[in-house]
Motif scaffolding. Structure first.
Motif, PDB file in Angstrom:
ATOM      1  N   THR A  67     -26.308 -44.655 -42.949  1.00 39.31           N
ATOM      2  CA  THR A  67     -25.516 -44.544 -44.168  1.00 39.31           C
ATOM      3  C   THR A  67     -26.285 -43.797 -45.248  1.00 39.31           C
ATOM      4  OG1 THR A  67     -26.310 -46.710 -44.936  1.00 39.31           O
ATOM      5  CG2 THR A  67     -24.223 -46.676 -43.740  1.00 39.31           C
ATOM      6  N   ASP A  68     -25.535 -43.068 -46.067  1.00 36.88           N
ATOM      7  CA  ASP A  68     -26.074 -42.358 -47.231  1.00 36.88           C
ATOM      8  C   ASP A  68     -27.149 -41.337 -46.868  1.00 36.88           C
ATOM      9  OD1 ASP A  68     -25.905 -41.881 -49.976  1.00 36.88           O
ATOM     10  OD2 ASP A  68     -27.622 -43.156 -50.418  1.00 36.88           O
ATOM     11  N   LEU A  69     -27.098 -40.815 -45.647  1.00 38.11           N
ATOM     12  CA  LEU A  69     -28.006 -39.768 -45.192  1.00 38.11           C
ATOM     13  C   LEU A  69     -27.199 -38.766 -44.367  1.00 38.11           C
ATOM     14  CD1 LEU A  69     -31.022 -41.945 -43.977  1.00 38.11           C
ATOM     15  CD2 LEU A  69     -31.086 -40.353 -45.908  1.00 38.11           C
ATOM     16  N   ASN A  70     -27.424 -37.488 -44.600  1.00 41.01           N
ATOM     17  CA  ASN A  70     -26.741 -36.483 -43.795  1.00 41.01           C
ATOM     18  C   ASN A  70     -27.692 -35.892 -42.762  1.00 41.01           C
ATOM     19  OD1 ASN A  70     -27.465 -35.046 -46.644  1.00 41.01           O
ATOM     20  ND2 ASN A  70     -27.826 -33.622 -44.956  1.00 41.01           N
ATOM     21  N   LEU A  71     -27.149 -35.553 -41.602  1.00 40.77           N
ATOM     22  CA  LEU A  71     -27.930 -34.969 -40.518  1.00 40.77           C
ATOM     23  C   LEU A  71     -27.439 -33.546 -40.238  1.00 40.77           C
ATOM     24  CD1 LEU A  71     -28.058 -37.909 -37.924  1.00 40.77           C
ATOM     25  CD2 LEU A  71     -29.644 -37.419 -39.789  1.00 40.77           C
ATOM     26  N   THR A  72     -28.347 -32.728 -39.733  1.00 40.84           N
ATOM     27  CA  THR A  72     -27.957 -31.390 -39.304  1.00 40.84           C
ATOM     28  C   THR A  72     -27.301 -31.476 -37.930  1.00 40.84           C
ATOM     29  OG1 THR A  72     -30.054 -30.944 -38.186  1.00 40.84           O
ATOM     30  CG2 THR A  72     -29.930 -30.427 -40.546  1.00 40.84           C
ATOM     31  N   THR A  73     -26.630 -30.399 -37.540  1.00 41.64           N
ATOM     32  CA  THR A  73     -26.013 -30.356 -36.214  1.00 41.64           C
ATOM     33  C   THR A  73     -27.064 -30.527 -35.121  1.00 41.64           C
ATOM     34  OG1 THR A  73     -24.257 -28.912 -37.026  1.00 41.64           O
ATOM     35  CG2 THR A  73     -24.614 -28.961 -34.657  1.00 41.64           C
ATOM     36  N   LYS A  74     -28.225 -29.909 -35.314  1.00 45.98           N
ATOM     37  CA  LYS A  74     -29.300 -30.024 -34.336  1.00 45.98           C
ATOM     38  C   LYS A  74     -29.775 -31.465 -34.222  1.00 45.98           C
ATOM     39  CE  LYS A  74     -33.899 -28.190 -33.225  1.00 45.98           C
ATOM     40  NZ  LYS A  74     -34.980 -27.240 -33.660  1.00 45.98           N
ATOM     41  N   GLU A  75     -29.937 -32.128 -35.364  1.00 50.43           N
ATOM     42  CA  GLU A  75     -30.369 -33.526 -35.353  1.00 50.43           C
ATOM     43  C   GLU A  75     -29.319 -34.410 -34.690  1.00 50.43           C
ATOM     44  OE1 GLU A  75     -33.131 -33.746 -39.407  1.00 50.43           O
ATOM     45  OE2 GLU A  75     -30.943 -33.866 -39.564  1.00 50.43           O
ATOM     46  N   LEU A  90     -23.090 -44.940 -31.878  1.00 54.71           N
ATOM     47  CA  LEU A  90     -23.482 -44.310 -33.132  1.00 54.71           C
ATOM     48  C   LEU A  90     -22.352 -44.372 -34.153  1.00 54.71           C
ATOM     49  CD1 LEU A  90     -25.224 -41.057 -31.812  1.00 54.71           C
ATOM     50  CD2 LEU A  90     -26.355 -42.922 -33.044  1.00 54.71           C
ATOM     51  N   GLN A  91     -22.739 -44.572 -35.423  1.00 52.21           N
ATOM     52  CA  GLN A  91     -21.785 -44.455 -36.523  1.00 52.21           C
ATOM     53  C   GLN A  91     -22.549 -43.995 -37.754  1.00 52.21           C
ATOM     54  OE1 GLN A  91     -18.137 -45.103 -36.670  1.00 52.21           O
ATOM     55  NE2 GLN A  91     -18.714 -43.743 -38.359  1.00 52.21           N
ATOM     56  N   LEU A  92     -22.111 -42.874 -38.341  1.00 52.01           N
ATOM     57  CA  LEU A  92     -22.727 -42.380 -39.572  1.00 52.01           C
ATOM     58  C   LEU A  92     -21.661 -42.362 -40.654  1.00 52.01           C
ATOM     59  CD1 LEU A  92     -25.268 -39.506 -39.966  1.00 52.01           C
ATOM     60  CD2 LEU A  92     -23.317 -39.651 -41.527  1.00 52.01           C
ATOM     61  N   LEU A  93     -21.988 -42.939 -41.813  1.00 53.40           N
ATOM     62  CA  LEU A  93     -21.077 -43.013 -42.958  1.00 53.40           C
ATOM     63  C   LEU A  93     -21.760 -42.361 -44.151  1.00 53.40           C
ATOM     64  CD1 LEU A  93     -20.114 -46.798 -42.547  1.00 53.40           C
ATOM     65  CD2 LEU A  93     -18.832 -44.818 -41.679  1.00 53.40           C
ATOM     66  N   ASP A  94     -21.213 -41.239 -44.620  1.00 51.42           N
ATOM     67  CA  ASP A  94     -21.907 -40.506 -45.675  1.00 51.42           C
ATOM     68  C   ASP A  94     -20.918 -39.802 -46.596  1.00 51.42           C
ATOM     69  OD1 ASP A  94     -24.208 -39.600 -47.022  1.00 51.42           O
ATOM     70  OD2 ASP A  94     -24.142 -37.687 -45.962  1.00 51.42           O
ATOM     71  N   HIS A  95     -21.456 -39.308 -47.719  1.00 49.55           N
ATOM     72  CA  HIS A  95     -20.605 -38.631 -48.698  1.00 49.55           C
ATOM     73  C   HIS A  95     -21.221 -37.330 -49.203  1.00 49.55           C
ATOM     74  CE1 HIS A  95     -22.786 -40.046 -52.520  1.00 49.55           C
ATOM     75  NE2 HIS A  95     -23.483 -40.530 -51.513  1.00 49.55           N
ATOM     76  N   THR A 121     -18.954 -47.654 -46.815  1.00 44.74           N
ATOM     77  CA  THR A 121     -19.405 -48.728 -45.929  1.00 44.74           C
ATOM     78  C   THR A 121     -18.571 -49.989 -46.139  1.00 44.74           C
ATOM     79  OG1 THR A 121     -21.661 -47.841 -45.922  1.00 44.74           O
ATOM     80  CG2 THR A 121     -21.384 -50.140 -45.260  1.00 44.74           C
ATOM     81  N   TYR A 122     -18.316 -50.317 -47.396  1.00 42.21           N
ATOM     82  CA  TYR A 122     -17.512 -51.502 -47.718  1.00 42.21           C
ATOM     83  C   TYR A 122     -16.124 -51.392 -47.107  1.00 42.21           C
ATOM     84  CZ  TYR A 122     -15.273 -55.110 -50.608  1.00 42.21           C
ATOM     85  OH  TYR A 122     -14.589 -56.231 -51.056  1.00 42.21           O
TER      86      TYR A 122
END
Length: 352
Positions: A67-75, A90-95, A121-122
């Motif tokens: 959460t609250d972190l962005n990843l690159t396509t490679k990552e 996997l689950q990523l929640l970001d803005h 997230t809430y």
């Protein structure tokens, strides 16, 4: 039973996400990272811990939540492959809009730039797990969302401003040395802030929180008797250092010391540690720029040590200097090993 490994950012919004998930999931293990290479290092740590978990629970459902972190396509590609090998979901929640290209490619990457990560997230927890049916977290979520997205029109915005300073100013525990304790401290402050928001009228709540913040901090650090906040923090951190002293030990010319990282208050904490651990000869604390402080208790002339290893000096029991060509690290074990090699090189000795 679902086992959750939750990685989040190191600001108010990042800890706000973990404040929520820790209320729902059990077991849950939390991790925090700033942007850049630390994210990859923490993901490596998570996957290593999952591998250990598989030894005793080979069929357990495991979720890696980011959460609250962005990843690159490679990552994302690398993480998806490794997560599949470990049998973890996997689950990523970001803005953050910088993750748009990755969000388009991966189904587990959820992106919404209109809400804070805490709000995302809430809402996600409520939708998928029926979390917080009575809405007791709704106000604190609104306050975090208002300040993180900078909604000045929100009635919760003034409270969010106090929350923002509360977390950014919570530096008493170094998160690299003691991540679990640092996180527990910050989550305890958020919990206290939630309770105040529930009890005080909204227009008065920011002032009430600001007035109570010092007492809330002291309450966390108080282990036995009451004292000044500085003394309570010194006692708390000294106990942590004493508990972890074996993994933090360094040597100089046959003398045994402990190496802190960005601990601060060298005189107060260094002297407290040396009094509590009479078998140690010196205390060393290095900061992120390579400047270091040394303290002793009449067992080692640390002014001579500072002059030899860091072109520094001072008094026999209180000195400092700077490590040449210092390379910072967010992994403490790597940092300690590097500094031990540096000490050995400068003193012409082998570590004992």
């Amino acid at each position: 039973m679902l086992s959750v490994h939750h990685l989040s950012h190191i600001d108010l919004d990042g800890y706000g996400c973990q404040y929520l998930t820790r209320q729902l999931f059990d077991p849950i293990r939390c991790y925090n990272a700033n942007y850049g290479p630390e994210v990859s290092a923490r993901l490596d740590e998570i996957l290593s811990n999952i591998a250990k978990e598989r030894l005793t629970n080979p069929t357990r459902d495991i979720l890696i939540l980011i959460t609250d972190l962005n990843l690159t396509t490679k990552e994302c590609n690398a993480l998806e492959k490794r997560a599949a090998e470990s049998g973890a979901k996997l689950q990523l929640l970001d803005h953050h809009g910088t993750g748009a290209s990755a969000a388009e490619r991966f189904g587990w990457y959820f992106l919404d730039t209109s809400r804070s990560a805490t709000k995302i997230t809430y809402d996600w927890l409520r939708e998928h797990y029926g979390f917080d049916p009575e809405g007791r977290n709704k106000k604190i979520v609104e306050a975090i969302d208002a300040i993180d997205i900078w909604r000045e029109e929100s009635p919760y915005f003034p409270y969010g401003k106090v929350l923002l300073g509360m977390i950014s100013g919570a530096r008493e525990i170094n998160r690299i040395l003691f991540p679990d304790e640092d996180r527990a401290y910050k989550l305890s402050l958020i919990d206290s802030a939630r309770r105040i928001l529930d009890e005080a009228p909204l227009p008065e709540a920011p002032i009430h929180l600001d007035d109570m913040l010092h007492a809330q901090k002291k309450r966390f650090f108080r282990l036995e008797h009451n004292d000044t906040k500085d003394n309570l923090v010194a006692d708390y951190v000294t106990r942590l250092l004493s508990r972890e002293r074996e993994r933090m030990t360094v040597h100089y010319r046959g003398h045994k010391g402990i190496l802190g990282y960005n601990v601060g208050s060298a005189s107060l904490i260094g002297n407290a540690f040396l009094l509590a651990n009479p078998d140690y000869d010196f205390y060393m604390d290095v900061n992120s720029r390579g400047n270091f402080s040394l303290r002793s208790n009449n067992k080692l002339d640390v002014s001579a040590m500072a002059a030899e290893i860091g072109k520094g000096g001072g008094h026999p029991n209180a000195s400092g200097g700077k490590i040449e060509n210092y390379k910072d690290s967010f992994i403490y074990d790597e940092l300690r090993e590097s500094i031990q090699r540096y000490i050995d090189e400068k003193s012409g000795q082998n570590s004992a």
